[in-house]
Enzyme design. Sequence first.
Site, PDB file in Angstrom:
ATOM      1  N   GLY A   1      -4.363  10.950  -4.694  1.00  0.00           N
ATOM      2  CA  GLY A   1      -3.542  12.027  -5.234  1.00  0.00           C
ATOM      3  C   GLY A   1      -2.851  12.901  -4.212  1.00  0.00           C
TER       4      GLY A   1
ATOM      5  N   ASN B   1       0.163  12.599  -3.106  1.00  0.00           N
ATOM      6  CA  ASN B   1       1.523  12.899  -3.592  1.00  0.00           C
ATOM      7  C   ASN B   1       1.485  13.948  -4.699  1.00  0.00           C
ATOM      8  OD1 ASN B   1       3.841  11.290  -2.364  1.00  0.00           O
ATOM      9  ND2 ASN B   1       2.219   9.755  -2.525  1.00  0.00           N
TER      10      ASN B   1
ATOM     11  N   ARG C   1      -2.743  -4.707 -22.793  1.00  0.00           N
ATOM     12  CA  ARG C   1      -2.006  -3.695 -22.046  1.00  0.00           C
ATOM     13  C   ARG C   1      -1.227  -2.750 -22.976  1.00  0.00           C
ATOM     14  NH1 ARG C   1       2.783  -5.341 -18.254  1.00  0.00           N
ATOM     15  NH2 ARG C   1       1.276  -6.757 -17.357  1.00  0.00           N
TER      16      ARG C   1
ATOM     17  N   ILE D   1       0.889  -1.510 -14.296  1.00  0.00           N
ATOM     18  CA  ILE D   1       2.231  -1.835 -14.789  1.00  0.00           C
ATOM     19  C   ILE D   1       2.317  -1.321 -16.225  1.00  0.00           C
ATOM     20  CG2 ILE D   1       3.807  -3.714 -15.376  1.00  0.00           C
ATOM     21  CD1 ILE D   1       2.435  -5.334 -13.122  1.00  0.00           C
TER      22      ILE D   1
ATOM     23  N   ASN E   1       9.049   6.703 -10.421  1.00  0.00           N
ATOM     24  CA  ASN E   1       7.924   6.173  -9.649  1.00  0.00           C
ATOM     25  C   ASN E   1       8.254   6.273  -8.167  1.00  0.00           C
ATOM     26  OD1 ASN E   1       5.535   4.573  -9.071  1.00  0.00           O
ATOM     27  ND2 ASN E   1       6.886   2.827  -8.709  1.00  0.00           N
TER      28      ASN E   1
ATOM     29  N   HIS F   1       7.419   4.403  -4.590  1.00  0.00           N
ATOM     30  CA  HIS F   1       6.916   3.095  -4.135  1.00  0.00           C
ATOM     31  C   HIS F   1       7.058   3.015  -2.610  1.00  0.00           C
ATOM     32  CE1 HIS F   1       5.967  -1.152  -4.331  1.00  0.00           C
ATOM     33  NE2 HIS F   1       6.953  -1.366  -3.481  1.00  0.00           N
TER      34      HIS F   1
ATOM     35  N   SER G   1      10.638   4.604  -1.606  1.00  0.00           N
ATOM     36  CA  SER G   1      11.729   4.745  -2.580  1.00  0.00           C
ATOM     37  C   SER G   1      11.226   5.463  -3.831  1.00  0.00           C
ATOM     38  CB  SER G   1      12.220   3.360  -3.030  1.00  0.00           C
ATOM     39  OG  SER G   1      12.576   2.558  -1.940  1.00  0.00           O
TER      40      SER G   1
ATOM     41  N   LEU H   1       9.012  -4.689 -12.858  1.00  0.00           N
ATOM     42  CA  LEU H   1       8.195  -4.008 -11.835  1.00  0.00           C
ATOM     43  C   LEU H   1       9.023  -3.563 -10.624  1.00  0.00           C
ATOM     44  CD1 LEU H   1       5.301  -3.278 -10.808  1.00  0.00           C
ATOM     45  CD2 LEU H   1       5.291  -5.529  -9.701  1.00  0.00           C
ATOM     46  N   ASP H   2       8.981  -2.273 -10.315  1.00  0.00           N
ATOM     47  CA  ASP H   2       9.598  -1.695  -9.109  1.00  0.00           C
ATOM     48  C   ASP H   2      11.082  -2.049  -8.983  1.00  0.00           C
ATOM     49  OD1 ASP H   2       7.117  -0.608  -8.415  1.00  0.00           O
ATOM     50  OD2 ASP H   2       6.543  -2.370  -7.250  1.00  0.00           O
TER      51      ASP H   2
ATOM     52  N   GLU I   1       6.766  10.543   2.055  1.00  0.00           N
ATOM     53  CA  GLU I   1       6.659  10.600   0.587  1.00  0.00           C
ATOM     54  C   GLU I   1       6.376  12.015   0.114  1.00  0.00           C
ATOM     55  OE1 GLU I   1       3.686   7.618  -0.491  1.00  0.00           O
ATOM     56  OE2 GLU I   1       5.326   6.243  -0.919  1.00  0.00           O
TER      57      GLU I   1
END
Length: 221
Positions: free
Chosen positions: A12, A14, A65, A92, A107, A109, A136, A144-145, A174
């Site tokens: 955590g 970020n 999921r 995901i 998000n 990454h 990014s 995904l991403d 970041e």
Amino acid sequence: MLRVAVLASGRGSNLGALLDASRAEDSGYAIVGVFSDQLEAGALDIARAAGIPALALTRKKAQDRSQYDAEFFRHVCQVQPDLIVCAGYMRIISAEALAHLSMPTINIHPSLLPKYPGLHTHARALEAGDTEHGSSVHVVTAELDAGPLLAQARIAVRSGDTPDDLAARVLTQEHRLLPACVHAIATGRLRLSTMPPQFDGQPLAAPLSLHQNTLQPQVNP
Ligand code: GAR
């Protein structure tokens, strides 16, 4: 005030950076809930210490999921966020869950996307012999991403760097990049309601870059 929900699976840091930046008088945003898929996530302790509602929800064996996501995001939506921020959230998110959300999700990454979606980004950058690496922030989509890129922060790769060295220097960036993005969204400079997103009224032709603690359009995208 932009209401921000943060999703995090791990330590955590970020989240901590976002929280610190949110305390500036002109931040324009407040973190109103923190949600994790991991009971032991350090992010939950950071949130609770700051008096922010924090919830961990682990996936039950019987849930697939999309069933898990339906329950998870039901809790997230209860705090009525205007923006969802994945800050080290390692699951995901199903396409069905994303389709049901009425607010944008972003998000962070640890690579210069589109390079190295997925895991082990630092080792992959080293293996490829890259001379620069970074992080990014992008809009989350079902792929995904791969959603629209908003901003990137770059670091130089030095000879002898290990994946841990890169991870540490990327993380430092970041901690400035993510708060800068959320601040830009909160103050209306960065708009996600159009596609492509807009910065200062101009469609984003390339991801913004980080200078000091603020975002700027790239000079020669
Ligand atoms: C960050 O480096 C973030 O970019 C990465 O996890 C780390 C979380 O650190 N996210 C991903 O890899 C998502 N695919 P933190 O828990 O200290 O904020």
